[in-house]
Structure formats: C-alpha cells, structure tokens
Design an enzyme around this catalytic site. Sequence first.
Site, mmCIF file in Angstrom:
data_model
loop_
_atom_site.group_PDB
_atom_site.id
_atom_site.type_symbol
_atom_site.label_atom_id
_atom_site.label_comp_id
_atom_site.label_asym_id
_atom_site.label_seq_id
_atom_site.Cartn_x
_atom_site.Cartn_y
_atom_site.Cartn_z
ATOM 1 N N TRP A 322 -7.252 -0.977 -1.546
ATOM 2 C CA TRP A 322 -8.511 -1.445 -0.967
ATOM 3 C C TRP A 322 -9.571 -0.348 -1.033
ATOM 4 C CZ3 TRP A 322 -11.519 0.382 3.035
ATOM 5 C CH2 TRP A 322 -12.523 -0.467 3.506
ATOM 6 N N HIS A 323 -9.140 0.898 -0.860
ATOM 7 C CA HIS A 323 -10.096 1.995 -0.829
ATOM 8 C C HIS A 323 -10.665 2.309 -2.206
ATOM 9 C CE1 HIS A 323 -8.423 2.725 3.187
ATOM 10 N NE2 HIS A 323 -9.531 3.409 3.418
ATOM 11 N N GLY A 324 -9.960 2.005 -3.254
ATOM 12 C CA GLY A 324 -10.514 2.297 -4.563
ATOM 13 C C GLY A 324 -9.549 2.022 -5.694
#
Length: 481
Positions: A322-324
């Site tokens: 989700w973060h990257g």
Amino acid sequence: MIFNSFQFIVFFIAVIFMHYLLPHKLRWILILCASLTFYAAWNPLFLILLIFSVSVDYFLALAIYDSENKRKRKQFLALDLFVAFGVLFVFKYLLFFSNMAVAFLNALGLNLSPPEFSIILPLGISFYTFQAAGYLIDVYKGKQEPQRNYFKFMLFITFFPPLVAGPIERAASLMPQLFSYKKFNLDNIIEGYKFMCFGFFKKVVIADRIGAAVNTVYGAPLNFDGLALIIATFLFALQIYCDFSGYSDIAVGCGKMLGIDLTQNFKQPYLARGTKAFWRRWHISLSTWFKDYLYFPLGGSRVGSLRHAFNTMVTFVVSGLWHGANWTFLIWGGLHGIYQVAGNLMPKSVKLPNLFIVKFVQTSATFLLVGFAWIFFRANSTADAFYIAGNLFLGHENWFSSQYVFAVLNSMGMSLFELLIGLGCILFLFISELFCGEECLHETLMKKPADLRFAYYLLVTVLILALGVFYNAAEFIYFQF
C-alpha cells in the site's frame, strides 16, 4: 497548497470566517467547494479522476443497498472494488508489475526491454480509495446506510483536512458531523490551534530540519558507512514520525476549528513496549482499516497457528505494498509481519516484572526493531537498503574518537548547530510525550494549571516562529503514498 505554506494559512482562515458567517444550510456547500479547490490546487486533472471515483462509489453504493438480491449486491460490491483498486493499480503499481513481468520473462530466456513510460501518482489516491472502499463494504454488510445526496457523499470523500494523507475516516463517524449544526465555539478554535501548533512544530521545526541529513546520507549511501548510516537511520525514524503525525495533528486541528472530530492517528508510538503495541499507536486509522477489512475476513487469530501466521504476514505485506510499488516497501511490511509472528510465538504465561529497567529495555528494543525496518522504507532501492543494513557497524572502533565523530557529523549535509537545534527540539518532544503515556498530549495538558498550559503553547509557538524551516517548504512524506 500544503499545510506548511502561507497560501494554506490564508485559505484556511478565509474558510473559517466564511463557515461561521454563513447559515447552517450552506456551510457544507462551502466546505465542499473549499475541499475541491484545495485538491485542484495541486493538479486540476487529478480532480477529474477524484470525481470519477466518487461517482462510481456513489451509484454502486445505492445499487448495493437498494438491491434485494444477495448475488447482485455482491456483484455490485465486486464491481466497485474492481474499478477503485483497478484505478489505483494503474496509477500506482502498473509500472512496477510490468517491470517484474519483463524481468521474469527475461529470466526464462526472452530478450525483452522494459516499457518506457511513467505515470504521475494522483495525490492522496491511496487514502481516498481506502476510505471509499471501507464505506462500500460497510454498506454491503448493512452497517452503514448510503448517503443519497451525491454532493454530500462527495464531501465525505473529499473533506480537505484528511484528504491527502489521512486519517482514513469511517462514514459512521465523519458523515453525521459534516452536516450537523455547529454553533461558533471559541473553545473549538483554541483546541484546534493547539493541535495545529504542535503539528507545525513537529513538521517545520524537527522533520524538515533533520530531513537535510537524512536526504544527504540516504541519497548517496555508498559515500557513507558506520556511524553516519546509524545517525541518518535514527534521524529518519524521528523525521517520518514528526512529519506524518505532524500532518495528522494539523488535520485534526483543522477539523476541530470546523467543529469536527477526526481520528487520533498517533499515540506516542515510540514509547510502545513491543511491536504489536507499536501498531496500536502508529497510523491507527490505516492499521484498523487493514484489521477490519483484510485481517479479520482472512480469519484473524480465530484459526490455527499456521493460518494465523499466514494472515498476519499477508496483512503486513499488503500494508507494505500500500505504501509504494517497490520491493523496499514489501520487505518493510514483511519485516513487521515477522515481528508480529515472532511475538505471537512468545509464551503468554511469562510475566515480566513491572520495573523501570524492564520497560526501558522493552521500549528500546522495540525502537531498534522498528528503526531497522525503516531502512528499507526509506532507501531508494533494495541494493541501497542492504548496503546500509550491512555497513551499520563499519568503523565502530573509531566511534569513541571525538575527531572522527565531528568529521562524520560535518559530512552529513547539516551544520552542527542545526543538528544540535534539531536534537534539542527532539528532546523537548520526547519529554512532552513521556508524561502522556498513551493519552493525547492536549488531554494531559488540560489537567494542568492554566498558566502552565499557556506557557507551554506559547513556547511551542515561539519555537515555530524562531526555528521553523519555512524557506522552500517541504511536502509531507506521506504525500507520495
């Protein structure tokens, strides 16, 4: 337009004045217009994508709620999630997975070149996608009635304080507050200022100051080793906390001034004793989102030990993704998953003595584990991350040489004076949070004498004005997610 800019201050002051001058029935319309203006200020084209996502979510939520056919309701939900996460995939993950596919095919003997294209990531897309997805799932489960006014639903998704970097709000909490009558209350303005004041202190005094050293070392890690890598990693752990929790504090403060209570997203996470406790204090709105909409549906802990470990690992790896779209984030999520699984294997019957030294060791160990994982979160590539992790203790025999330490500090792109200011402000923040435990700092201060409260916030305000980094205002780290 970012929170730590003069433009936003002027914008928000104007919004506050107009909000309380307008009749109640028109206030939500003002906030909707302000929210769309706030978002369009970044890139008007992104606003088109946001309105498209809002429209799909709005109509499919009504279709889910109004349909009496269980199969059709499930199909409508699947369609919405497919569209929402499909858009997210295209803008955030398409290049990453296409490069992976090319690398895999080349490993099989095919001589392919990776595609030559780049995609600009729309601001806040991960946050508003998850907020909308939670709303649709709650409507499907019968926990939430859909908002039938299209523009009111749009306000729920686009409400500007948490729009870009959270907290991720639930409809049951936020939606009623957006449209309820609010009389002007000076206490709300004062409380909002307190939150915003402390948020600005974290961001412009600490995060943006120590970020110079972090960027220097992590931008070219091969030029550094040992002590410089340790200091930069330590500073990044503090930078990302002050940057992200600073944004959340400012968002909460903006909401307070408008008479709206947003989720408290951080509760002194670096004082946690154990990584499980850390995740109950860090980015709380995202942690609870994953728990409610991924971890529990997978079975949570109500399964066998192997399945429980699997559910935990999946949740944290997805959180990393989700973060990257980068292997570094997947490794970061995987590390935290391993921490959780290892913690679950610890015997529950062991009771440690309630002594200061035990608490200190637990807190320190937790910070070291979390700090080590931050290496992979911050590094520009896996090669950089493994270099940093493998060279943390290089040259340790020189660490007690004042000349060596001085040379290292001077090589990190930050003057010794600036570093000392940053460390002094970090110490002030640490002492402030140490007396709060898990309680909100502002709630703790409310129990103190009025003179002490006034002196504290006056000091924080002076520190912001005197030491804040305002030139070339830096964006918040979580804008990239």
